[in-house]
Design a protein around this motif. Sequence first.
Motif, PDB file in Angstrom:
ATOM      1  N   PHE A 225      -3.076 -10.193   1.552  1.00  4.72           N
ATOM      2  CA  PHE A 225      -2.138  -9.344   2.268  1.00  4.72           C
ATOM      3  C   PHE A 225      -0.750  -9.303   1.606  1.00  4.72           C
ATOM      4  O   PHE A 225      -0.218  -8.229   1.345  1.00  4.72           O
ATOM      5  N   LEU A 226      -0.165 -10.492   1.296  1.00  2.22           N
ATOM      6  CA  LEU A 226       1.178 -10.527   0.718  1.00  2.22           C
ATOM      7  C   LEU A 226       1.251  -9.829  -0.643  1.00  2.22           C
ATOM      8  O   LEU A 226       2.133  -9.000  -0.863  1.00  2.22           O
ATOM      9  N   PRO A 227       0.328 -10.100  -1.567  1.00  3.06           N
ATOM     10  CA  PRO A 227       0.370  -9.369  -2.839  1.00  3.06           C
ATOM     11  C   PRO A 227       0.243  -7.858  -2.653  1.00  3.06           C
ATOM     12  O   PRO A 227       0.924  -7.087  -3.322  1.00  3.06           O
ATOM     13  N   LEU A 228      -0.600  -7.478  -1.700  1.00  2.00           N
ATOM     14  CA  LEU A 228      -0.797  -6.051  -1.463  1.00  2.00           C
ATOM     15  C   LEU A 228       0.482  -5.428  -0.917  1.00  2.00           C
ATOM     16  O   LEU A 228       0.864  -4.319  -1.300  1.00  2.00           O
ATOM     17  N   LEU A 229       1.147  -6.189  -0.044  1.00  2.00           N
ATOM     18  CA  LEU A 229       2.423  -5.725   0.518  1.00  2.00           C
ATOM     19  C   LEU A 229       3.439  -5.568  -0.607  1.00  2.00           C
ATOM     20  O   LEU A 229       4.193  -4.586  -0.668  1.00  2.00           O
ATOM     21  N   TYR A 230       3.435  -6.539  -1.521  1.00  5.96           N
ATOM     22  CA  TYR A 230       4.348  -6.516  -2.664  1.00  5.96           C
ATOM     23  C   TYR A 230       4.086  -5.276  -3.516  1.00  5.96           C
ATOM     24  O   TYR A 230       5.001  -4.541  -3.881  1.00  5.96           O
ATOM     25  N   ILE A 231       2.807  -5.017  -3.781  1.00  5.92           N
ATOM     26  CA  ILE A 231       2.421  -3.839  -4.567  1.00  5.92           C
ATOM     27  C   ILE A 231       2.849  -2.563  -3.846  1.00  5.92           C
ATOM     28  O   ILE A 231       3.370  -1.627  -4.447  1.00  5.92           O
ATOM     29  N   PHE A 232       2.629  -2.580  -2.511  1.00  4.74           N
ATOM     30  CA  PHE A 232       2.981  -1.411  -1.709  1.00  4.74           C
ATOM     31  C   PHE A 232       4.482  -1.116  -1.843  1.00  4.74           C
ATOM     32  O   PHE A 232       4.886   0.016  -2.102  1.00  4.74           O
ATOM     33  N   CYS A 233       5.352  -2.161  -1.695  1.00  6.48           N
ATOM     34  CA  CYS A 233       6.804  -1.983  -1.795  1.00  6.48           C
ATOM     35  C   CYS A 233       7.170  -1.529  -3.207  1.00  6.48           C
ATOM     36  O   CYS A 233       7.990  -0.624  -3.404  1.00  6.48           O
ATOM     37  N   LEU A 234       6.521  -2.162  -4.154  1.00  2.00           N
ATOM     38  CA  LEU A 234       6.800  -1.871  -5.562  1.00  2.00           C
ATOM     39  C   LEU A 234       6.583  -0.394  -5.883  1.00  2.00           C
ATOM     40  O   LEU A 234       7.313   0.205  -6.671  1.00  2.00           O
ATOM     41  N   SER A 235       5.586   0.203  -5.230  1.00  4.09           N
ATOM     42  CA  SER A 235       5.216   1.576  -5.573  1.00  4.09           C
ATOM     43  C   SER A 235       6.288   2.584  -5.195  1.00  4.09           C
ATOM     44  O   SER A 235       6.225   3.732  -5.606  1.00  4.09           O
ATOM     45  N   PHE A 236       7.289   2.150  -4.413  1.00  2.82           N
ATOM     46  CA  PHE A 236       8.370   3.066  -4.033  1.00  2.82           C
ATOM     47  C   PHE A 236       9.643   2.809  -4.836  1.00  2.82           C
ATOM     48  O   PHE A 236      10.684   3.345  -4.534  1.00  2.82           O
ATOM     49  N   LEU A 237       9.557   1.937  -5.855  1.00  3.72           N
ATOM     50  CA  LEU A 237      10.749   1.619  -6.649  1.00  3.72           C
ATOM     51  C   LEU A 237      10.656   2.290  -8.014  1.00  3.72           C
ATOM     52  O   LEU A 237       9.638   2.909  -8.348  1.00  3.72           O
ATOM     53  N   THR A 238      11.711   2.160  -8.811  1.00  2.00           N
ATOM     54  CA  THR A 238      11.685   2.755 -10.159  1.00  2.00           C
ATOM     55  C   THR A 238      11.765   1.655 -11.207  1.00  2.00           C
ATOM     56  O   THR A 238      12.041   0.498 -10.901  1.00  2.00           O
ATOM     57  N   THR A 239      11.545   2.058 -12.439  1.00  4.83           N
ATOM     58  CA  THR A 239      11.581   1.089 -13.517  1.00  4.83           C
ATOM     59  C   THR A 239      12.592   1.540 -14.566  1.00  4.83           C
ATOM     60  O   THR A 239      12.880   2.729 -14.696  1.00  4.83           O
ATOM     61  N   ASP A 240      13.141   0.585 -15.316  1.00  3.76           N
ATOM     62  CA  ASP A 240      14.047   0.992 -16.404  1.00  3.76           C
ATOM     63  C   ASP A 240      13.298   0.965 -17.733  1.00  3.76           C
ATOM     64  O   ASP A 240      12.098   0.682 -17.789  1.00  3.76           O
ATOM     65  N   TYR A 241      13.999   1.245 -18.791  1.00  2.06           N
ATOM     66  CA  TYR A 241      13.392   1.400 -20.109  1.00  2.06           C
ATOM     67  C   TYR A 241      12.637   0.156 -20.580  1.00  2.06           C
ATOM     68  O   TYR A 241      11.622   0.232 -21.240  1.00  2.06           O
ATOM     69  N   TYR A 242      13.141  -1.023 -20.185  1.00  2.00           N
ATOM     70  CA  TYR A 242      12.537  -2.271 -20.673  1.00  2.00           C
ATOM     71  C   TYR A 242      11.488  -2.825 -19.710  1.00  2.00           C
ATOM     72  O   TYR A 242      11.021  -3.948 -19.867  1.00  2.00           O
ATOM     73  N   GLY A 243      11.161  -2.070 -18.709  1.00  2.00           N
ATOM     74  CA  GLY A 243      10.115  -2.534 -17.795  1.00  2.00           C
ATOM     75  C   GLY A 243      10.648  -3.316 -16.618  1.00  2.00           C
ATOM     76  O   GLY A 243       9.882  -3.871 -15.838  1.00  2.00           O
ATOM     77  N   GLY A 244      11.962  -3.382 -16.480  1.00  3.96           N
ATOM     78  CA  GLY A 244      12.519  -4.065 -15.316  1.00  3.96           C
ATOM     79  C   GLY A 244      12.405  -3.185 -14.081  1.00  3.96           C
ATOM     80  O   GLY A 244      12.130  -1.993 -14.169  1.00  3.96           O
ATOM     81  N   ILE A 245      12.603  -3.775 -12.908  1.00  2.00           N
ATOM     82  CA  ILE A 245      12.471  -3.023 -11.662  1.00  2.00           C
ATOM     83  C   ILE A 245      13.854  -2.720 -11.115  1.00  2.00           C
ATOM     84  O   ILE A 245      14.685  -3.633 -10.988  1.00  2.00           O
ATOM     85  N   ASN A 246      14.101  -1.447 -10.789  1.00  2.07           N
ATOM     86  CA  ASN A 246      15.355  -1.079 -10.129  1.00  2.07           C
ATOM     87  C   ASN A 246      15.136  -0.921  -8.639  1.00  2.07           C
ATOM     88  O   ASN A 246      14.103  -0.425  -8.217  1.00  2.07           O
ATOM     89  N   ASN A 247      16.134  -1.346  -7.880  1.00  2.00           N
ATOM     90  CA  ASN A 247      15.974  -1.257  -6.434  1.00  2.00           C
ATOM     91  C   ASN A 247      16.388   0.097  -5.882  1.00  2.00           C
ATOM     92  O   ASN A 247      17.163   0.183  -4.953  1.00  2.00           O
ATOM     93  N   THR A 248      15.877   1.165  -6.473  1.00  7.51           N
ATOM     94  CA  THR A 248      16.151   2.482  -5.897  1.00  7.51           C
ATOM     95  C   THR A 248      14.847   3.033  -5.331  1.00  7.51           C
ATOM     96  O   THR A 248      13.822   3.024  -5.996  1.00  7.51           O
ATOM     97  N   LEU A 249      14.971   3.464  -4.062  1.00  9.97           N
ATOM     98  CA  LEU A 249      13.764   3.981  -3.408  1.00  9.97           C
ATOM     99  C   LEU A 249      13.423   5.370  -3.933  1.00  9.97           C
ATOM    100  O   LEU A 249      14.303   6.199  -4.130  1.00  9.97           O
ATOM    101  N   THR A 250      12.130   5.615  -4.145  1.00 12.57           N
ATOM    102  CA  THR A 250      11.716   6.927  -4.641  1.00 12.57           C
ATOM    103  C   THR A 250      10.249   7.182  -4.292  1.00 12.57           C
ATOM    104  O   THR A 250       9.476   6.255  -4.056  1.00 12.57           O
ATOM    105  N   LEU A 251       9.902   8.456  -4.253  1.00 15.64           N
ATOM    106  CA  LEU A 251       8.494   8.825  -4.057  1.00 15.64           C
ATOM    107  C   LEU A 251       7.908   9.329  -5.363  1.00 15.64           C
ATOM    108  O   LEU A 251       6.767   9.759  -5.423  1.00 15.64           O
ATOM    109  N   SER A 252       8.742   9.266  -6.424  1.00 18.36           N
ATOM    110  CA  SER A 252       8.361   9.925  -7.678  1.00 18.36           C
ATOM    111  C   SER A 252       7.075   9.346  -8.276  1.00 18.36           C
ATOM    112  O   SER A 252       6.305  10.061  -8.917  1.00 18.36           O
ATOM    113  N   ASN A 253       6.812   8.044  -8.056  1.00 17.96           N
ATOM    114  CA  ASN A 253       5.580   7.462  -8.592  1.00 17.96           C
ATOM    115  C   ASN A 253       4.348   8.182  -8.052  1.00 17.96           C
ATOM    116  O   ASN A 253       3.399   8.417  -8.775  1.00 17.96           O
ATOM    117  N   TYR A 254       4.421   8.505  -6.760  1.00 20.27           N
ATOM    118  CA  TYR A 254       3.291   9.201  -6.154  1.00 20.27           C
ATOM    119  C   TYR A 254       3.240  10.648  -6.605  1.00 20.27           C
ATOM    120  O   TYR A 254       2.168  11.202  -6.844  1.00 20.27           O
TER     121      TYR A 254
END
Lengths: 285, 352
Positions: A25-54
Amino acid sequence: MKKESKFFKYLSLLPISFYVIVLIFLPLLYIFCLSFLTTDYYGGINNTLTLSNYLNLIDLVYIKLFIKSFLIAGISTFICICIAYPFVIFVSQKKKMTKNIIMTLVMVPFLTNSLIRTYGWIVLLRKTGIVNTFLQDINVISSPISFIYNDFGIILGMVYTLLPFMILPLFSAVDKIDKSVIEASYDLGSTSFKTFFKIIVPQTKVGLFNGSLMVFIPAIGYFFIADLLGGGKLMLIGNLIKNQFLSARNWPFGAAISISLVLITFGLVKIYQKIGGKMDDLGGF
Amino acid sequence: MKSVIVKLENVNKRYKDKTIIRDFNLEVYEKEFLTILGPSGCGKTTILRMISGLEPVSSGKILLDGVDVTDIGASHREVNTIFQNYALFSHMSVEDNIAFGLKMKKVDKDRIKKEVEKMLDLVKLKGYNKKYPNQLSGGEQQRVAIARGLINSPKVLLLDEPLSSLDYKLKKEMQVELKRLQKRLGITFVYVTHNQEEALSMSDRILVLNKQKEEQLGSPIDIYNNPNNKFVADFIGESNIFRAKVIKVIDRYAYVEIDLGKKIRIINKSYKVGDQIYIMIRPENITVGNRLSENSLEVSVKELIYNGANIRIIALFGNKEIKINVKNSDKVALKEEITISFNTKNISSFVK
């Protein structure tokens, strides 16, 4: 007394609760949250909410990939059904002892890692492999056949790896059919063909769907089979997700694909429950 | 002369090295109710399955209405089976279950519908069309199974212990109903059971089978009153069987000696002096008191069991228990030592 048994009940549920919550459950929740965030050029995670991945997923390239993955999984499932039905019907007519031995043999391949078994197929089927060399030696073919590194290779690998998951639920369903029900069908003038489609299949509907689910869902995700037997050229959803996490380092996009897959799978399970529910109403086995 | 509908000629059945049926012959007449009666493991179900075609014969011939069907499979034989557990198709409604046979024959839909209604009416299940087998009681499932078999108007209906899982009262009702149905439709029934009461009450003829062999074939009255041998006498109804030795033969009668040197007069069946035979008397043919002086024994009463209309006396003759039934209304004087008597014509005798 009652309190004690209740305590024991919760205690016994503890390991599985821990497993489900912490490891699923927790990893899935993490993946779920992750899917609404963005990434930078080096693969880091930015805390900006977006639907663009979908939204990015709604692209012909990815849609084609989804369709192809489902097609390959579907064909693999169908082939598994075609192999498993005659097999389990044959086994179910045997004596109890023979049944047990054969069904144990079905499970023996699980003792070896599936990755290693997949490599085994390469040794057998590659252009300089045993099968091609043998066929050339006895002059059946003049040049080697490409068994692997194509769609055929992937389907072969999927069917080989997942067949036991079709056989087991189907066997327990077919084995439960009363022998006299089959005999009644023949007695009333039915042929083997009609008995199969009118009696055996409807009576094993739940087992059939159960097995199909157990084959279809992994067949979408087993990226290593596509990697090895597809020669790395042919991508399935599983490979796409793997690549997003490991090569492209675009975790949020990989997460979005994963979540989409989870939702589709969930939908399939719902359909299964619906069929299962109906069977219960009928009082089927 | 009745016409033969099913004929088994020198039929053998072997499983690997085990012989289940050996050189078996049987003629079933048209429109009769024939029961194959025997203890479990006597091969009665195998015979039924060979007639239906579900079990191939190892050698021999099976004729159905004069046609050799030995090599024809179950789906093409004009016989239908009612299975012990009914074997209904649980995923189909009552209607679809009954229609199955006609659908396989590709009969047109309107006719199927009419026939199904007729069958439902026949087995008293009108309005049950859309129900599923698991919504029915055991007796109702049984009726569906019968309707499903009868709709194909088979030349013979084979019934494999169809009543064994019903409760006592329902069993009684179904016995009467099955018999009526068979008479009304004029279809030949071959019925397999281990229950002698069922066999006696329904059959036109009974075939008693034991250890893969025919013991006796005859009408219920014949089988009950004149058993051929010890097995039949013991298996059908209740009996008192004595070992006996023939000591004198005077044309119609033979005199035998049983335990304690008692002499009994029986009907002579071409016995010779010195023959070792068995004699049998049914409990209801024994009278308490010395009114019938043909044969009598002095016995001591061991137990009395009150059964309502009857009183069962268990008496000791030497150390042999003798079962006696007397009517409650007979008002017999019961002392510890009584004299029992029985008529010569009520004694059966057989050599083995």
